[in-house]
Design a protein around this motif. Structure first.
Motif, PDB file in Angstrom:
ATOM      1  N   ALA A  62       1.201  -1.083   0.523  1.00  0.00           N
ATOM      2  CA  ALA A  62       0.263  -0.057   0.061  1.00  0.00           C
ATOM      3  C   ALA A  62       0.379   1.104  -0.273  1.00  0.00           C
ATOM      4  O   ALA A  62       0.666   2.265  -0.945  1.00  0.00           O
ATOM      5  CB  ALA A  62      -1.052  -0.208   1.134  1.00  0.00           C
ATOM      6  N   GLU A  63       1.818   1.320   0.902  1.00  0.00           N
ATOM      7  CA  GLU A  63       3.416   2.380   0.789  1.00  0.00           C
ATOM      8  C   GLU A  63       3.405   2.661  -0.552  1.00  0.00           C
ATOM      9  O   GLU A  63       3.912   3.630  -0.748  1.00  0.00           O
ATOM     10  CB  GLU A  63       4.282   2.162   2.018  1.00  0.00           C
ATOM     11  CG  GLU A  63       3.081   1.504   3.249  1.00  0.00           C
ATOM     12  CD  GLU A  63       4.259   2.005   4.351  1.00  0.00           C
ATOM     13  OE1 GLU A  63       5.497   1.431   4.243  1.00  0.00           O
ATOM     14  OE2 GLU A  63       4.268   2.213   5.582  1.00  0.00           O
ATOM     15  N   ASN A  64       4.092   1.105  -1.116  1.00  0.00           N
ATOM     16  CA  ASN A  64       4.459   1.806  -2.663  1.00  0.00           C
ATOM     17  C   ASN A  64       3.732   1.721  -3.616  1.00  0.00           C
ATOM     18  O   ASN A  64       4.371   2.320  -4.663  1.00  0.00           O
ATOM     19  CB  ASN A  64       5.719   0.449  -2.993  1.00  0.00           C
ATOM     20  CG  ASN A  64       7.309   0.413  -1.531  1.00  0.00           C
ATOM     21  OD1 ASN A  64       7.820   1.491  -1.940  1.00  0.00           O
ATOM     22  ND2 ASN A  64       6.898   0.337  -0.840  1.00  0.00           N
ATOM     23  N   LEU A  65       3.125   1.912  -3.864  1.00  0.00           N
ATOM     24  CA  LEU A  65       1.994   1.693  -5.243  1.00  0.00           C
ATOM     25  C   LEU A  65       1.090   3.180  -4.656  1.00  0.00           C
ATOM     26  O   LEU A  65       0.133   3.644  -5.391  1.00  0.00           O
ATOM     27  CB  LEU A  65       0.658   0.901  -4.394  1.00  0.00           C
ATOM     28  CG  LEU A  65       0.464  -0.344  -5.455  1.00  0.00           C
ATOM     29  CD1 LEU A  65      -0.112  -1.535  -5.284  1.00  0.00           C
ATOM     30  CD2 LEU A  65       0.801  -0.051  -6.612  1.00  0.00           C
ATOM     31  N   THR A  66       1.806   4.005  -4.408  1.00  0.00           N
ATOM     32  CA  THR A  66       1.198   5.147  -3.517  1.00  0.00           C
ATOM     33  C   THR A  66       1.706   6.723  -4.856  1.00  0.00           C
ATOM     34  O   THR A  66       0.862   7.673  -5.433  1.00  0.00           O
ATOM     35  CB  THR A  66       0.783   6.173  -2.357  1.00  0.00           C
ATOM     36  OG1 THR A  66       2.480   5.730  -2.454  1.00  0.00           O
ATOM     37  CG2 THR A  66       0.242   5.728  -1.361  1.00  0.00           C
ATOM     38  N   ASP A  67       1.977   6.081  -5.206  1.00  0.00           N
ATOM     39  CA  ASP A  67       3.037   6.425  -7.012  1.00  0.00           C
ATOM     40  C   ASP A  67       3.103   5.752  -8.166  1.00  0.00           C
ATOM     41  O   ASP A  67       4.082   5.028  -8.632  1.00  0.00           O
ATOM     42  CB  ASP A  67       4.589   7.337  -6.016  1.00  0.00           C
ATOM     43  CG  ASP A  67       5.227   7.817  -7.147  1.00  0.00           C
ATOM     44  OD1 ASP A  67       5.060   8.295  -8.221  1.00  0.00           O
ATOM     45  OD2 ASP A  67       6.712   7.575  -6.591  1.00  0.00           O
ATOM     46  N   SER A  75      -3.351  -1.353 -13.318  1.00  0.00           N
ATOM     47  CA  SER A  75      -4.120  -1.086 -12.697  1.00  0.00           C
ATOM     48  C   SER A  75      -5.288  -2.701 -12.089  1.00  0.00           C
ATOM     49  O   SER A  75      -5.440  -2.461 -11.311  1.00  0.00           O
ATOM     50  CB  SER A  75      -5.597  -1.056 -14.086  1.00  0.00           C
ATOM     51  OG  SER A  75      -5.107   0.181 -14.311  1.00  0.00           O
ATOM     52  N   TYR A  76      -4.087  -3.434 -13.138  1.00  0.00           N
ATOM     53  CA  TYR A  76      -4.357  -5.062 -12.222  1.00  0.00           C
ATOM     54  C   TYR A  76      -4.776  -5.093 -10.094  1.00  0.00           C
ATOM     55  O   TYR A  76      -4.332  -5.529  -9.629  1.00  0.00           O
ATOM     56  CB  TYR A  76      -3.675  -5.813 -12.904  1.00  0.00           C
ATOM     57  CG  TYR A  76      -4.517  -6.551 -14.381  1.00  0.00           C
ATOM     58  CD1 TYR A  76      -6.228  -6.437 -14.550  1.00  0.00           C
ATOM     59  CD2 TYR A  76      -3.563  -5.992 -15.396  1.00  0.00           C
ATOM     60  CE1 TYR A  76      -6.339  -6.385 -15.351  1.00  0.00           C
ATOM     61  CE2 TYR A  76      -4.422  -6.648 -16.613  1.00  0.00           C
ATOM     62  CZ  TYR A  76      -5.346  -7.045 -16.357  1.00  0.00           C
ATOM     63  OH  TYR A  76      -6.652  -7.109 -17.962  1.00  0.00           O
ATOM     64  N   LEU A  77      -2.962  -3.992 -10.639  1.00  0.00           N
ATOM     65  CA  LEU A  77      -2.308  -4.477  -9.422  1.00  0.00           C
ATOM     66  C   LEU A  77      -2.911  -3.757  -7.857  1.00  0.00           C
ATOM     67  O   LEU A  77      -3.512  -3.773  -7.037  1.00  0.00           O
ATOM     68  CB  LEU A  77      -0.865  -3.824  -9.506  1.00  0.00           C
ATOM     69  CG  LEU A  77       0.222  -4.322  -8.579  1.00  0.00           C
ATOM     70  CD1 LEU A  77       0.367  -5.858  -7.940  1.00  0.00           C
ATOM     71  CD2 LEU A  77       1.690  -3.613  -8.737  1.00  0.00           C
ATOM     72  N   GLN A  78      -3.824  -2.451  -8.391  1.00  0.00           N
ATOM     73  CA  GLN A  78      -4.192  -2.199  -7.724  1.00  0.00           C
ATOM     74  C   GLN A  78      -5.322  -2.386  -7.289  1.00  0.00           C
ATOM     75  O   GLN A  78      -5.874  -2.251  -6.911  1.00  0.00           O
ATOM     76  CB  GLN A  78      -4.805  -0.702  -7.857  1.00  0.00           C
ATOM     77  CG  GLN A  78      -3.608   0.153  -8.803  1.00  0.00           C
ATOM     78  CD  GLN A  78      -2.957   1.080  -7.097  1.00  0.00           C
ATOM     79  OE1 GLN A  78      -3.813   0.809  -5.910  1.00  0.00           O
ATOM     80  NE2 GLN A  78      -1.999   2.065  -7.379  1.00  0.00           N
ATOM     81  N   ALA A  79      -6.249  -3.539  -8.145  1.00  0.00           N
ATOM     82  CA  ALA A  79      -7.792  -4.264  -8.663  1.00  0.00           C
ATOM     83  C   ALA A  79      -7.290  -5.678  -7.364  1.00  0.00           C
ATOM     84  O   ALA A  79      -8.534  -6.498  -7.619  1.00  0.00           O
ATOM     85  CB  ALA A  79      -8.079  -3.747  -9.379  1.00  0.00           C
ATOM     86  N   GLN A  80      -5.733  -5.591  -7.260  1.00  0.00           N
ATOM     87  CA  GLN A  80      -5.530  -7.099  -6.122  1.00  0.00           C
ATOM     88  C   GLN A  80      -5.658  -8.453  -7.745  1.00  0.00           C
ATOM     89  O   GLN A  80      -6.208  -9.517  -7.067  1.00  0.00           O
ATOM     90  CB  GLN A  80      -6.299  -7.492  -5.612  1.00  0.00           C
ATOM     91  CG  GLN A  80      -5.939  -6.345  -4.069  1.00  0.00           C
ATOM     92  CD  GLN A  80      -7.193  -6.193  -3.083  1.00  0.00           C
ATOM     93  OE1 GLN A  80      -7.172  -7.665  -3.141  1.00  0.00           O
ATOM     94  NE2 GLN A  80      -5.692  -5.878  -2.103  1.00  0.00           N
TER      95      GLN A  80
END
Length: 276
Positions: free
Chosen positions: A134-139, A204-209
């Protein structure tokens, strides 16, 4: 004023368990009984309570600075006591020794307690995979500004532009829907760089798990060219999401070894924070 006898390792362990709420009911009663019958032991418990609260609230580096301050205060107090003894004809004028005692205990702990044991003792748990992700997906990489009214009006371009618009608004499920339409056509609009669709769809896939789809999307990005750097970093985050420690460490080690890599520092930091 008499000096206190040093605590044994067993007593220190009992105090730690008592203060951290991990003591059994029998041990808790034992510690409280000792405190009731020994003012020195009770004072030691309070000193360790102070120490543990301090360690929870400030960074270890700041703690070391504080220790230096405590040590200076201790020496100053000792010097003042010595002067007082000399001027008072040998009469001992006591001073509060907690600073010295806490400082010695803290220094010992800082030197001998491993990081893992430190976390067990003082409740500072290492970050888990999901928190690190979560911390590293902010950028995330952002697309270039979309062209205006003279943009192509064919279906492929419209799907791509709509998907990128949703991506930019962090509405990743909607972005996936439209970007997947481009994948189904196995083609790209003429003005789109190779790799961009796979990168934005992968994120997008990564953010959608949707981890497996994210990995497949990143794998399709060429190993050379504009998006090579992003491919390496976001593949690492995909392994982080999958909790695949082996592949994750391999990818992060490769990135962190490249001094000029834009994600070098992030990879190094993430390696250091991984759960053991």
């Amino acid at each position: 004023m008499m000096n206190r006898l040093p605590l044994s390792d067993e007593q220190i362990e009992h105090i730690r368990l008592y203060l951290s709420g991990q003591a059994s009911s029998e041990l808790q009663e034992e510690v409280e009984s000792q405190m009731a019958h020994s003012t020195d032991f009770a004072a030691s418990v309070e000193e360790f309570r102070f120490l543990m609260e301090g360690l929870k609230s400030i960074h270890a580096r700041d703690m070391r600075a504080k220790l230096a301050e405590w040590e200076a205060d201790r020496k100053k107090a000792e010097h003042s006591q010595k002067e007082s003894e000399e001027t008072s004809g040998g009469k001992v004028i006591g001073f509060t020794p907690w600073m010295s005692y806490a400082a010695v205990a803290a220094v010992a702990l800082l030197l001998i307690v491993s990081v893992g044991r430190w976390n067990d003792w003082f409740g500072s748990s290492p970050k888990g995979y999901d928190q690190l992700l979560a911390e590293n997906l902010t950028d995330v990489p952002m697309p270039s500004l979309l062209r205006g009214g003279n943009a192509p009006s064919d279906s492929l371009s419209i799907w791509y532009r709509t998907g990128i618009s949703y991506y930019s608004m962090e509405q990743y499920q909607e972005a996936i829907y439209y970007l997947e339409k481009c994948v189904e056509q196995d083609s790209l609009p003429d003005d789109i760089r190779i790799g961009s669709l796979d990168l934005f769809l992968g994120v997008s896939y990564l953010q959608a798990q949707q981890t497996e789809l994210a990995e497949k999307s990143f794998d399709k990005i060429p190993d050379t060219g504009l998006y090579k750097i992003q491919k390496e970093w976001f593949l690492a985050l995909t392994h982080l999401q999958a909790h695949d420690t082996v592949l994750l460490k391999q990818e992060l080690t490769r990135i962190s070894s490249q001094v000029k890599h834009p994600y070098q520092q992030k990879a190094t930091n993430l390696l250091e924070q991984l759960p053991q």
